[in-house]
Design an enzyme around this catalytic site. Sequence first.
Site, short mmCIF file in Angstrom:
data_model
loop_
_atom_site.label_atom_id
_atom_site.label_comp_id
_atom_site.label_asym_id
_atom_site.label_seq_id
_atom_site.Cartn_x
_atom_site.Cartn_y
_atom_site.Cartn_z
N ASP A 13 48.55 36.15 43.05
CA ASP A 13 47.88 34.87 43.27
C ASP A 13 48.44 33.93 42.21
OD1 ASP A 13 46.18 32.69 43.12
OD2 ASP A 13 44.33 33.86 43.12
N ASP A 54 43.99 33.66 48.92
CA ASP A 54 44.85 32.94 47.98
C ASP A 54 45.99 33.79 47.42
OD1 ASP A 54 43.36 34.63 46.42
OD2 ASP A 54 42.50 33.09 45.13
N ASP A 55 46.18 35.00 47.98
CA ASP A 55 47.22 35.89 47.46
C ASP A 55 48.47 35.87 48.32
OD1 ASP A 55 45.94 37.78 45.20
OD2 ASP A 55 44.43 37.16 46.67
N TYR A 92 44.71 24.95 42.12
CA TYR A 92 43.77 25.71 41.29
C TYR A 92 44.40 27.02 40.80
CZ TYR A 92 39.59 27.26 39.14
OH TYR A 92 38.69 27.66 38.20
N GLN A 96 48.05 32.03 38.05
CA GLN A 96 46.94 32.92 37.65
C GLN A 96 47.36 34.36 37.30
OE1 GLN A 96 42.93 33.08 39.76
NE2 GLN A 96 43.79 34.96 40.60
N ASP A 133 41.52 40.40 49.98
CA ASP A 133 41.29 39.34 48.97
C ASP A 133 39.84 39.40 48.50
OD1 ASP A 133 41.85 37.11 47.36
OD2 ASP A 133 41.08 35.73 48.87
N TYR A 230 39.63 38.95 31.73
CA TYR A 230 39.64 38.65 33.15
C TYR A 230 40.65 37.57 33.51
CZ TYR A 230 38.45 37.02 37.73
OH TYR A 230 38.53 36.65 39.04
N LYS A 233 40.73 39.31 40.08
CA LYS A 233 40.64 40.66 40.66
C LYS A 233 41.99 41.04 41.24
CE LYS A 233 36.62 42.61 40.27
NZ LYS A 233 36.50 43.97 39.73
N ARG A 267 33.61 34.87 41.52
CA ARG A 267 33.84 35.09 40.09
C ARG A 267 34.13 36.56 39.78
NH1 ARG A 267 31.87 30.52 37.21
NH2 ARG A 267 30.83 29.07 38.61
#
Length: 379
Positions: A13, A54-55, A92, A96, A133, A230, A233, A267
């Site tokens: 992601d 989003d991956d 966004y 990441q 996801d 974090y 995930k 989250r």
Amino acid sequence: MTEKITVSVIKADVGSVVGHSRPHPSMMEAAKEILAEGIKTGCLEDFYVTRVGDDINLLMSHYNGEGNCDVHELAWNAFMAATEIAKKMKLYAAGQDILCDAFSGNIKGAGPGAAEMTFEERGSEPMLFFMADKTEPSAYSLPLSRVFLDPFTTTGLVIDPRATKGFDMEIHDVVDSKKVTMSSPEETYSMLTLLGDTTRYAIKKVESRAGAGTAAVVSTDKLNLTAGKYVGKDDPVCICRCQNGLPAVGEYLQPYMNTMLVAGWMRGSHYGAFYPCAVEDSDPTYFDGPPRICCIGFQLNNGRFQGLEAYEAPAGDRKPIDFFAGEVWNEVRTNAVKASMMMRGHGPFMPAILGPDEMEYTSRPAVLDALKERCMRLD
Ligand code: 13P
Ligand code: 13P
Ligand code: MG
Ligand code: MG
């Protein structure tokens, strides 16, 4: 002896449009251009760029074996090119899953997740690619246990003479970085004792005990622990080979008819139900979920991914079968939304939220710290 083919799925992601929803199409296009270079240099046989939520997932076939520096670097470059676009567009969480400044030989520990398998391509090689996801690698443990350990799911375990010999499962302890191989059917109950703890154990690989080779492999990189904090995930992928001594396509799909709760939506801190859907429908819609599961399929043909495109179609322009697109899955989707709503009714209470060690966000240490002076021993 025929040369062995390696199928690698590397995923990350690297930013998305409107929160954690979907990569921008130009990011996918940039990744495609980079992988096309790999065809030109002879590094790759074929590739397909896709996504779940989003991956970005890069499917690649090649004769370079697993953990190959050139293949991994190509994937890394594809993610870097996509990251650049994400940053320019101020998307966004741009970049990441990119945890290193520079590529150092292997994607492992650098942020992206990888599932790779090497095998002798059979006369006919049907393959499935599961992509999830808003969840974690152990989300595949329940469905894969059903497929490989449960004859009431996979009738092939009873009626296919090769499948009756059972399967070896490599199980990873993702917290302590340990692994063990256990064999079904003899050790089935012991295997389930471990796998039932989805906070710690996950299936990495399944091998046929009848010589049919690797059946399934999962990306188990625990990104949150890799980074020490974090950063997202894992949103794992799972590659499966089908038929002829291995589970049939339909046997792999069957477990997803059950509504299953998995960890990782909103989250990275909640349990929600797996929502099987088409790739095009995999944008999170409700409470950053429910956690999506997609499944696409190709026939491998001398290292090429053959879908519904013309035989002459150039690498990258693949048209896979999208198995969870059909309306037969509507009922599961409805149930997934109902189960997820039921969990949401618990708000910030367990079991809607994960256990304290698994929460990706927590304010508990700060709260306890502030209460230190006011906290008293019970009489
Ligand atoms: P066909 O007879 O249509 O090839 O199907 C065999 C099978 O095993 C389907 O699961
Ligand atoms: P991703 O891991 O898909 O980026 O989602 C993060 C999240 O927790 C959104 O709520
Ligand atoms: Mg994200
Ligand atoms: Mg994701």
